[in-house]
Design a protein around this motif. Structure first.
Motif, PDB file in Angstrom:
ATOM      1  N   GLY A   1       0.801  -1.216   0.000  1.00 16.44           N
ATOM      2  CA  GLY A   1       0.000   0.000   0.000  1.00 16.44           C
ATOM      3  C   GLY A   1       0.831   1.262   0.000  1.00 16.44           C
ATOM      4  O   GLY A   1       2.017   1.257   0.330  1.00 16.44           O
ATOM      5  N   LEU A   2       0.171   2.359  -0.369  1.00 13.44           N
ATOM      6  CA  LEU A   2       0.829   3.652  -0.446  1.00 13.44           C
ATOM      7  C   LEU A   2       0.245   4.641   0.551  1.00 13.44           C
ATOM      8  O   LEU A   2       0.956   5.470   1.103  1.00 13.44           O
ATOM      9  N   MET A   3      -1.062   4.539   0.782  1.00 16.06           N
ATOM     10  CA  MET A   3      -1.717   5.467   1.695  1.00 16.06           C
ATOM     11  C   MET A   3      -2.956   4.808   2.287  1.00 16.06           C
ATOM     12  O   MET A   3      -3.368   3.725   1.862  1.00 16.06           O
ATOM     13  N   LEU A   4      -3.535   5.471   3.264  1.00 19.88           N
ATOM     14  CA  LEU A   4      -4.729   4.957   3.919  1.00 19.88           C
ATOM     15  C   LEU A   4      -5.976   5.320   3.129  1.00 19.88           C
ATOM     16  O   LEU A   4      -6.004   6.304   2.394  1.00 19.88           O
ATOM     17  N   SER A   5      -7.021   4.524   3.317  1.00 20.97           N
ATOM     18  CA  SER A   5      -8.313   4.857   2.725  1.00 20.97           C
ATOM     19  C   SER A   5      -8.918   6.031   3.484  1.00 20.97           C
ATOM     20  O   SER A   5      -8.442   6.411   4.566  1.00 20.97           O
ATOM     21  N   ALA A   6      -9.983   6.600   2.938  1.00 18.12           N
ATOM     22  CA  ALA A   6     -10.632   7.738   3.590  1.00 18.12           C
ATOM     23  C   ALA A   6     -11.157   7.359   4.971  1.00 18.12           C
ATOM     24  O   ALA A   6     -11.022   8.122   5.936  1.00 18.12           O
ATOM     25  N   LEU A   7     -11.735   6.165   5.088  1.00 15.84           N
ATOM     26  CA  LEU A   7     -12.267   5.729   6.380  1.00 15.84           C
ATOM     27  C   LEU A   7     -11.146   5.483   7.382  1.00 15.84           C
ATOM     28  O   LEU A   7     -11.274   5.808   8.570  1.00 15.84           O
ATOM     29  N   ASP A   8     -10.037   4.906   6.909  1.00 13.61           N
ATOM     30  CA  ASP A   8      -8.901   4.686   7.800  1.00 13.61           C
ATOM     31  C   ASP A   8      -8.292   6.011   8.240  1.00 13.61           C
ATOM     32  O   ASP A   8      -7.882   6.171   9.397  1.00 13.61           O
ATOM     33  N   ALA A   9      -8.214   6.964   7.315  1.00 12.12           N
ATOM     34  CA  ALA A   9      -7.667   8.279   7.652  1.00 12.12           C
ATOM     35  C   ALA A   9      -8.541   8.972   8.696  1.00 12.12           C
ATOM     36  O   ALA A   9      -8.028   9.652   9.602  1.00 12.12           O
ATOM     37  N   GLU A  10      -9.837   8.786   8.595  1.00 10.51           N
ATOM     38  CA  GLU A  10     -10.751   9.372   9.575  1.00 10.51           C
ATOM     39  C   GLU A  10     -10.522   8.759  10.958  1.00 10.51           C
ATOM     40  O   GLU A  10     -10.514   9.469  11.973  1.00 10.51           O
ATOM     41  N   LEU A  11     -10.325   7.445  10.994  1.00 12.65           N
ATOM     42  CA  LEU A  11     -10.053   6.774  12.266  1.00 12.65           C
ATOM     43  C   LEU A  11      -8.730   7.255  12.851  1.00 12.65           C
ATOM     44  O   LEU A  11      -8.629   7.524  14.061  1.00 12.65           O
TER      45      LEU A  11
END
Length: 216
Positions: A25-35
């Protein structure tokens, strides 16, 4: 413990560590970033979140199929991370409090891991006498001190795993290296730091599995 510069933010440290444990992976998903943002807003130390991610990765590693990431999302670590956050808050609230002596006396996660590692090594020395000399030296030279920080604990466990790996016959060492490489997934978009941490995590996990270290 992290290979990012000291100036890295909490979010950068957690993302890099999670992607390394995930293995791709390169970055977090939007939901993961929110968490992740919600954890950052709570002001908990990075090491607390890293402990939860590490525990989640260790548990998930054995169930992951070849070619699949160990952790599908940061949300998969939520239960373990928030359990660590709760423990951290209880210890912080209890430290120095006359009415919370029981909480203050609770051993830290690092202390529990250290005791578990020592017990695992003692059992290993009984099962495999050929490794007993190396284990005794590790007990005296490396494990005489209980780590007080997550980074020192990880460094201690890594050193133990690598020393015992070198003590195995060459053919077995080669097989473990190949097994660790075979469990790696696509890492082309990961940072150099995350790839390095991911390789170390998988190699040491394979070694622990072979030697029966840290078994519950």
């Amino acid at each position: 413990m992290s290979l990012l510069p000291e100036s890295a933010s909490f979010e950068e440290l957690v993302q890099d560590y999670f992607l390394a444990m995930r293995g791709s992976g390169l970055m977090l998903s939007a939901l993961d970033a929110e968490l992740l943002t919600s954890w950052a807003e709570q002001g908990v130390p990075f090491e607390v979140v890293a402990r939860g991610i590490a525990r989640s990765a260790e548990k998930a590693l054995w169930d992951a199929r070849p070619g699949e990431p160990v952790l599908r999302s940061l949300r998969a670590c939520r239960k373990q991370v928030e359990a660590e956050i709760k423990k951290h808050r209880e210890r912080s609230a209890g430290a120095g409090s006359e009415g919370s002596r029981r909480t203050a006396r609770t051993r830290s996660w690092e202390e529990l891991r250290h005791a578990q590692l020592q017990a695992s090594l003692e059992r290993l020395a009984e099962r495999e006498p050929g490794l007993a000399p190396q284990i005794h030296r590790l007990m005296e030279a490396v494990l005489h001190e209980v780590p007080t920080e997550f980074a020192r604990m990880e460094a201690q466990e890594s050193l133990v795993g690598l020393v015992l790996l070198r003590a195995l016959p060459f053919s077995e060492r080669r097989g473990l290296w190949r097994s660790a490489r075979g469990e790696a997934v696509d890492q082309q978009y990961m940072s150099f730091r995350a790839r390095r941490l991911a390789r170390r995590f998988r190699l040491l996990a394979v070694v622990r599995r072979r030697l029966g270290l840290m078994d519950a």
